[in-house]
Structures are given as C-alpha cells and as structure tokens.
Design a protein around this motif. Structure first.
Motif, PDB file in Angstrom:
ATOM      1  N   SER A 127       9.177  13.644  25.221  1.00 41.56           N
ATOM      2  CA  SER A 127       8.892  12.267  24.831  1.00 41.56           C
ATOM      3  C   SER A 127       8.939  11.331  26.046  1.00 41.56           C
ATOM      4  O   SER A 127       8.154  10.400  26.139  1.00 41.56           O
ATOM      5  CB  SER A 127       9.825  11.811  23.714  1.00 41.56           C
ATOM      6  OG  SER A 127      11.097  11.535  24.231  1.00 41.56           O
ATOM      7  N   GLU A 128       9.816  11.595  27.007  1.00 39.89           N
ATOM      8  CA  GLU A 128       9.902  10.662  28.147  1.00 39.89           C
ATOM      9  C   GLU A 128       8.744  10.826  29.133  1.00 39.89           C
ATOM     10  O   GLU A 128       8.286   9.868  29.734  1.00 39.89           O
ATOM     11  CB  GLU A 128      11.264  10.806  28.842  1.00 39.89           C
ATOM     12  CG  GLU A 128      12.355  10.179  27.971  1.00 39.89           C
ATOM     13  CD  GLU A 128      13.766  10.371  28.492  1.00 39.89           C
ATOM     14  OE1 GLU A 128      13.929  10.749  29.658  1.00 39.89           O
ATOM     15  OE2 GLU A 128      14.711  10.141  27.703  1.00 39.89           O
ATOM     16  N   LEU A 129       8.280  12.053  29.302  1.00 42.72           N
ATOM     17  CA  LEU A 129       7.171  12.248  30.247  1.00 42.72           C
ATOM     18  C   LEU A 129       5.824  12.385  29.535  1.00 42.72           C
ATOM     19  O   LEU A 129       4.780  12.531  30.170  1.00 42.72           O
ATOM     20  CB  LEU A 129       7.415  13.481  31.115  1.00 42.72           C
ATOM     21  CG  LEU A 129       8.538  13.402  32.154  1.00 42.72           C
ATOM     22  CD1 LEU A 129       8.638  14.701  32.941  1.00 42.72           C
ATOM     23  CD2 LEU A 129       8.335  12.248  33.125  1.00 42.72           C
ATOM     24  N   PRO A 144      17.104  16.332  34.707  1.00 34.85           N
ATOM     25  CA  PRO A 144      16.255  15.189  35.087  1.00 34.85           C
ATOM     26  C   PRO A 144      14.827  15.380  34.576  1.00 34.85           C
ATOM     27  O   PRO A 144      14.427  16.491  34.258  1.00 34.85           O
ATOM     28  CB  PRO A 144      16.276  15.248  36.625  1.00 34.85           C
ATOM     29  CG  PRO A 144      16.638  16.651  36.977  1.00 34.85           C
ATOM     30  CD  PRO A 144      17.412  17.219  35.822  1.00 34.85           C
ATOM     31  N   ASN A 145      14.097  14.282  34.502  1.00 37.54           N
ATOM     32  CA  ASN A 145      12.672  14.369  34.168  1.00 37.54           C
ATOM     33  C   ASN A 145      11.926  14.769  35.433  1.00 37.54           C
ATOM     34  O   ASN A 145      11.892  14.006  36.402  1.00 37.54           O
ATOM     35  CB  ASN A 145      12.146  13.003  33.719  1.00 37.54           C
ATOM     36  CG  ASN A 145      12.656  12.650  32.334  1.00 37.54           C
ATOM     37  OD1 ASN A 145      13.024  13.532  31.560  1.00 37.54           O
ATOM     38  ND2 ASN A 145      12.686  11.365  32.021  1.00 37.54           N
ATOM     39  N   ARG A 148      -2.099  11.356  36.098  1.00 37.04           N
ATOM     40  CA  ARG A 148      -2.017  10.728  34.787  1.00 37.04           C
ATOM     41  C   ARG A 148      -0.699  11.096  34.115  1.00 37.04           C
ATOM     42  O   ARG A 148      -0.291  12.247  34.168  1.00 37.04           O
ATOM     43  CB  ARG A 148      -3.203  11.236  33.956  1.00 37.04           C
ATOM     44  CG  ARG A 148      -3.466  10.548  32.666  1.00 37.04           C
ATOM     45  CD  ARG A 148      -4.802  11.063  32.082  1.00 37.04           C
ATOM     46  NE  ARG A 148      -4.946  12.508  32.110  1.00 37.04           N
ATOM     47  CZ  ARG A 148      -4.395  13.337  31.210  1.00 37.04           C
ATOM     48  NH1 ARG A 148      -3.666  12.867  30.232  1.00 37.04           N
ATOM     49  NH2 ARG A 148      -4.585  14.641  31.283  1.00 37.04           N
ATOM     50  N   LYS A 149      -0.033  10.123  33.504  1.00 38.41           N
ATOM     51  CA  LYS A 149       1.228  10.427  32.817  1.00 38.41           C
ATOM     52  C   LYS A 149       0.991  11.493  31.749  1.00 38.41           C
ATOM     53  O   LYS A 149       0.102  11.358  30.922  1.00 38.41           O
ATOM     54  CB  LYS A 149       1.837   9.160  32.189  1.00 38.41           C
ATOM     55  CG  LYS A 149       3.228   9.436  31.659  1.00 38.41           C
ATOM     56  CD  LYS A 149       4.081   8.204  31.523  1.00 38.41           C
ATOM     57  CE  LYS A 149       5.504   8.684  31.188  1.00 38.41           C
ATOM     58  NZ  LYS A 149       6.477   7.707  31.074  1.00 38.41           N
ATOM     59  N   GLY A 150       1.764  12.548  31.811  1.00 38.49           N
ATOM     60  CA  GLY A 150       1.609  13.621  30.831  1.00 38.49           C
ATOM     61  C   GLY A 150       0.543  14.636  31.219  1.00 38.49           C
ATOM     62  O   GLY A 150       0.368  15.651  30.568  1.00 38.49           O
ATOM     63  N   GLY A 151      -0.180  14.353  32.289  1.00 40.04           N
ATOM     64  CA  GLY A 151      -1.273  15.242  32.693  1.00 40.04           C
ATOM     65  C   GLY A 151      -0.787  16.507  33.391  1.00 40.04           C
ATOM     66  O   GLY A 151      -1.523  17.477  33.538  1.00 40.04           O
ATOM     67  N   THR A 152       0.443  16.485  33.867  1.00 41.73           N
ATOM     68  CA  THR A 152       0.988  17.648  34.582  1.00 41.73           C
ATOM     69  C   THR A 152       2.207  18.146  33.824  1.00 41.73           C
ATOM     70  O   THR A 152       2.937  17.351  33.231  1.00 41.73           O
ATOM     71  CB  THR A 152       1.432  17.223  36.005  1.00 41.73           C
ATOM     72  OG1 THR A 152       0.371  16.469  36.586  1.00 41.73           O
ATOM     73  CG2 THR A 152       1.734  18.421  36.876  1.00 41.73           C
ATOM     74  N   VAL A 201      16.644  19.634  25.316  1.00 49.11           N
ATOM     75  CA  VAL A 201      16.196  19.129  26.621  1.00 49.11           C
ATOM     76  C   VAL A 201      14.676  18.962  26.628  1.00 49.11           C
ATOM     77  O   VAL A 201      14.138  17.936  27.069  1.00 49.11           O
ATOM     78  CB  VAL A 201      16.612  20.114  27.750  1.00 49.11           C
ATOM     79  CG1 VAL A 201      15.945  19.751  29.059  1.00 49.11           C
ATOM     80  CG2 VAL A 201      18.116  20.131  27.918  1.00 49.11           C
ATOM     81  N   MET A 202      13.983  19.981  26.115  1.00 47.24           N
ATOM     82  CA  MET A 202      12.518  19.933  26.155  1.00 47.24           C
ATOM     83  C   MET A 202      11.973  18.790  25.301  1.00 47.24           C
ATOM     84  O   MET A 202      10.996  18.135  25.683  1.00 47.24           O
ATOM     85  CB  MET A 202      11.944  21.288  25.732  1.00 47.24           C
ATOM     86  CG  MET A 202      12.207  22.358  26.787  1.00 47.24           C
ATOM     87  SD  MET A 202      11.929  24.039  26.210  1.00 47.24           S
ATOM     88  CE  MET A 202      10.152  24.170  26.329  1.00 47.24           C
TER      89      MET A 202
END
Ligand code: B12
Ligand code: SF4
Length: 549
Positions: free
Chosen positions: A237-239, A167-168, A185-189, A231-232
C-alpha cells in the motif's frame, strides 16, 4: 562490546562506498565492475539490449530503519559528497558498508573520517569484514562480522530482539534498455523484501552463507508467512506495488512459510508477483501450479555442473525443470560457474554449451572464486594456491581467476568467461526477447484460469508484451537480421504470435513505437562504442533527524 556513551542519542551516518564505480582508479573502481546487477554479470555482452539498472544498499537501509538514533543514510556518494556530509553535520558514529572488492575505498573513507571528523567512531560492516586481517588494512574502531541490525542495536543500547521493521525499498532504479530510460513511476518497479540473510545450504564457495554462520545457519527476520504477509501488505500500500523482489538466498526452501503466505494471499485475493532466488531442489518441492499461485514470476537458480556434486542440484534434471518453468510463464535466470575444479580446456566449452542449452531467460556467469571467509578460500590457502599479490579490487568473479587452477590459466579463465557471455547471447538472443517468449507462454496457458488472481497477473504482463515489448521485438528482429539470421527468425515467429493474440494494439505499437526504439537503440550502440558508462545517483535520507545545535 561496549555501548556507545551517548546510547541511542548518538548521531549516526551510514554510508556505502564512494563512486564513480565504472572506471579504473587507484581506490579499486574497475570499469569491468560497474554498480549494475545485469550489466555487470548477466547481460553484459548484450550491447544496447543489456538491461541496466541500479540497486540501493539495502543493508544500511535496514539498519537505519531499525534504530531509534538520529541517522542519515548516504548512498553512492562521491568522495566529495562524503567529505561534505562529514563536515556539514556532526556525527558520533560513521558506519561504512562495503563488500570485499571495495576495501580500498573503505581504507580511504576511514582516513577521511579521521581527518574531517576526528571525534567520530568508525564502524565498518558488510562482507568486507570477512577479510582475514582486515583490521590491519583499515583504520576502524569496530569491524562487524555478520548481521548488522542486532549489532548496531546492541551498540546503541537498544533492544536487539525487537521485531524487525522493514523499510520501503524500491528494488531497481533508473532502468534503461535499448537506449531508453524507463520513467520512475510510483509502483512501476518491484519492491524489495528481505526475509532473511544467509543460507543454510552452505555450498563451499558461498560467501553469503559463510558470512551469516555457514552450513545449517542463517538469520531469519520474518519466521512465519503471517509476518511476511503483513510486511508485504504494508509495502504494497505504501509503494503501490504488486510485484516483489524477494531477497532471500533460498526463499522456496522454507516451504511452510511460503505455503502460509500463499494461503493468506488467496484469502486476501492478492495477485502478486514474486521474483525469488531458489535452488532446483527447493523448487521441486512445489507443483508448477503452486508456484504460479504464489505469483512466482522470476526465479534465479544455480545451474552448477552436475559433475561438481553440489547437494542442491542432485536428483534434478535442471534442463527439464527450466523448460517447465518457462512453459508456465516463470522467467528463469540461470547462474553458471565457470572454472570449477573439474574444468579443463578440453571440457569447459562443452560444459558452457550445456549450461547455455538450458535456454534460460537470463544467464549469469561467474568465475569460480575463492572469497575470503568461505570454506573454499581456506582450502585454497591451505593448499598454497592463492597468489599473494592479488588486489582485492580484482576479486569479483568477472575478470580472472584469483587462485591457481589445476588446468586453466588466469588468462584463459577470462577468455572462457567472456566467451560464455558471448555464446549465450549468440545462441539464445537478447534476454528481453527470451523474457517475452516466457511471458507469452504463461499468458496462453493461464489466461482462462479459474483463479482471478492468476488471470490478473498474466493480464498485467500482457499489457507490456502487447505494446512496448512488441515494438522492442520488432527492433530486435530487424537488428539481428544482418548479424544472426537464426535469432532474427525466432524473434519474428514470436512477434507474429503476439500479434495473433493482440492483433490491433500489438501491430499499432510496433509500427508507431518501433522506429523510435530503433533509433534509440542505434544511438545507444554508438554511445557504448564510444565508452559511455552509467553511474547511480547519490541519495541522502535522514531518519529521527534533528539538526545538531
Ligand atoms: C544487491 C547486490 C548488489 C548490487 C549493489 C548493491 C549496492 N548498493 O552496493 C549490485 C547488483 C550492483 C551488486 C554488484 C556487485 N556485487 Co553484489 N550483491 C547484492 C546482493 C544480491 C544483495 C545485497 C543485500 O542487500 N543483501 C541484504 C542485506 C540486508 O544484507 P547485507 O548487505 O549483507 O547487510 C547486512 C550485513 O552485511 C551487515 N552490514 C552491511 N553493511 C553494514 C554496515 C555497518 C556499519 C554494519 C554495522 C553492518 C553492515 O548488516 C546488514 C543487515 O544484517 C548480495 C547477495 C546477498 N544475498 O546479500 C550480493 C553481494 C553482496 N555482491 C557481491 C559481489 C561480489 C558483487 C560484485 C563484485 C559482483 C560482480 N562481479 O558483479 C559487484 C560489485 C559492484 C561494485 N562496483 O561494488 C557479493 C559480495 C562478496 C564479498 N564477500 O564481498 C555478494 C554477497 C553476492 C555473492 N553471494 O557473491 N551487488
Ligand atoms: S544454495 Fe546458493 S545461497 Fe545457498 S549456500 Fe549454496 S550457493 Fe549459497
């Protein structure tokens, strides 16, 4: 095991135990045991400088992602929210995930299911299942020990050997420090990646190792570097992340997989950052450059006393290793056990001092704790050293011993533990400052490195250090001046160095953001003194979902 009569059409609810957590109550919540990684067991003595954040319940997220039945995950519910979910939706199966401390909540949740949703089958999984005789403590239909995805697939009549879908997972949420909550923020973590569960090293006290098979055993979800890389890339790309928290008890131990991952990262020019758990002997299998190339930016490493004789540390000068890692820009989180068998009131202070002298960025202290299901627990039970009146809610390593130690009393165990946290903070200063120190060293060493992936990664870190973190250094320096001059001077020196590297932006942010941070830090100190605690929000997430008719 029988499969569920409805197979993969059964409607499933997977829930973590209910909160609030950071309070004392009859179900086993303890104010000393909040649902926070750092503030619970790492930075808890660092006041407003403590790093605060929550982590989702990844076990049930993994199970949900890997079954085709309609499934809801309810994470961090209140009792009321759990009851509401049971009564507003019909569930054929209610799965409850818990660790041992929270067995009292599992008991209550089973009772609630029987009352509010009497047709549901109750499945209990996670470490709580390791308690000997747990079937007499809770009213469940199935108690699942060990890996849960394959169990649930089997129970629903699905293919248990099917590949594991990841899962993401956003690793931490609602991060807060110095009285400021950082924006989500998206991608911030970082994203959490779980390559395996268990650990083959089999240290006698280790509950994760024991739970997934013990010495020589573990469950690998992704055997190869290729699988992991795939997976990574998807999660990247999704997160929209380039930083990963790799939740594998000893990631670096599997060198072939890690080196293949590095090969693929190089080919695809991935400038990723990895936070990993690794034992010292596993880290030593790599050169510093290999670690840096792999993007290892944070390592959680046991610093158990050399006198304890754990095989993972033998032959290593861990203090030298820590220094080297930090000099290469790799943050180190040390983990020290307080109250080992050979500890006495006469040597424990010296041993804690020795651990603190590693000068790690972060330092976790835990009491030596025989946990049900481990070889150590069995040993203690055989020796008659386990009091019979211990509430499992108090067996979490941050309170008092749960066994009779040869030389240290229960009361003193707490005193020594609390002292260790305090002493680390006093001699090494806030973890945020130490982290900044490591980041700067990494940048100075690698800013001109020929590999653009490496340069890019350190440049990313520098964006933070040259701005917000430098403002934080300004605040720390100021706050420590009154109480700990030595630490304040060290912070001052670091701030000067940062400002030498980035003369304009670092000074500007210290001057503009610094006073705001100072105000929020002081406000936070007051709030904490008045008893403020933090709780994670409740999540409900549905997959393969169609409303019941
Ligand atoms: C993330 C984490 C946390 C997060 C919270 C996560 C959460 N939402 O609950 C934080 C940091 C807050 C935390 C806190 C604590 N934690 Co913690 N934590 C972890 C950690 C690092 C990862 C958990 C994880 O996701 N693993 C990966 C997933 C895939 O594995 P899993 O959860 O075990 O799930 C698998 C199986 O157990 C099973 N399963 C799980 N649930 C269910 C449910 C059903 C229905 C079924 C069928 C199967 C099933 O299937 C899953 C897939 O195989 C583990 C260490 C570890 N490596 O697991 C410790 C660990 C779980 N924590 C532990 C402890 C002791 C604590 C604290 C008490 C420690 C402390 N004093 O600080 C507190 C308790 C806080 C509280 N009030 O409850 C112990 C548990 C020991 C035990 N035997 O009970 C562990 C194992 C660490 C350790 N080695 O000591 N923790
Ligand atoms: S190396 Fe760490 S994770 Fe592995 S068994 Fe020992 S304590 Fe557990």
């Amino acid at each position: 095991m029988e499969t569920h009569p409805k197979g993969n059409h059964a409607r499933i609810l997977l829930s973590s135990v209910f909160g609030p957590y950071a309070q004392d109550d009859e179900f086993g919540s303890r104010s000393i045991n909040p649902m926070e990684l750092y503030h619970n067991q790492v930075t808890r003595a660092q006041g407003s400088f403590s790093l605060r954040m929550f982590h989702r319940s990844w076990g049930i997220m993994m199970i949900q992602e890997n079954i085709s039945a309609p499934c809801s995950v309810l994470d961090f519910p209140t009792r009321k929210a759990f009851a509401r979910e049971l009564t507003t939706n019909h569930y054929d199966v209610v799965g409850i995930s818990s660790i041992i401390v929270n067995v009292g909540k599992v008991r209550e949740m089973c009772r609630m299911v029987r009352e509010l949703s009497p047709d549901s089958a109750i499945v209990v999984g996670g470490h709580v299942a390791a308690i000997p005789g747990v079937e007499h403590m809770i009213d469940a239909d199935h108690i699942v020990r060990g890996e849960g995805i394959s169990w649930m697939r089997r129970y629903l009549g699905e293919d248990e050997q099917a590949p594991i879908r990841h899962p993401n997972i956003v690793s931490g949420l609602e991060t807060r420090i110095m009285g400021i909550r950082l924006p989500n923020r998206k991608g911030g973590t970082a994203a959490t990646i779980i390559p395996s569960v268990g650990c083959p090293m089999g240290c006698n006290f280790c509950t994760t190792s024991a739970f997934f098979g013990g010495k020589g055993k573990f469950v690998n979800f992704y055997e190869t570097g290729d699988e992991l890389f795939e997976v990574m890339c998807r999660v990247e790309s999704e997160l929209r992340v380039n930083s990963f928290f790799v939740m594998d008890e000893n990631f670096l131990l599997h060198r072939t997989r890690a080196m293949r991952l590095l090969e693929l990262m190089k080919e695809a020019r991935k400038s990723w950052e990895l936070s990993v758990f690794a034992s010292a002997n596993a880290i030593r299998k790599y050169t510093m450059l290999e670690l840096v190339e792999l993007g290892v930016s944070w390592v959680w490493m046991g610093l158990e006393s050399p006198k304890a004789g754990y095989s993972k540390l033998q032959g290593n000068d861990v203090r030298q290793l820590t220094r080297e890692l930090r000099e290469h820009g790799i943050r180190v989180q040390g983990s020290t056990i307080v109250g080992l068998e050979h500890h006495t009131p006469d040597n424990i202070v010296e041993e804690i001092e020795a651990a603190i002298a590693h000068q790690t960025d972060f330092h976790q202290f835990m009491l030596y704790t025989p946990v049900p299901g481990t070889p150590l627990y069995q040993e203690m039970a055989d020796q008659g050293r386990l009091p019979t009146d211990m509430d499992p809610a108090d067996i979490h390593g941050q309170f008092k011993f749960n066994f009779r130690h040869a030389a240290i009393s229960r009361e003193d165990s707490k005193r020594f533990l609390d002292w260790a946290f305090w002493r680390d903070f006093e001699s090494n200063g806030p973890s945020l400052y130490r982290m900044c120190q490591t980041m700067l060293k990494g940048w100075q060493r690698y800013k001109d490195h020929p590999d653009p992936r490496i340069r890019e990664r350190f440049a990313r870190e520098m964006k933070k250090l040259s701005s917000a973190y430098n403002a934080a250094l300004w605040v720390m320096e100021k706050e420590f001046k009154k109480v700990n001059r030595g630490v304040s001077e060290r912070i001052h020196k670091l701030r000067r160095e940062v400002e030498k590297e980035f003369p304009v932006v670092a000074r500007l942010t210290a001057a503009s953001l610094g006073p705001i941070l100072l105000w929020s830090t002081r406000r936070e100190e007051k709030r904490l003194a008045a008893g403020r605690t933090y709780e994670p929000p409740t999540f409900i997430e549905r997959r393969n979902w169609v409303s019941a008719t």
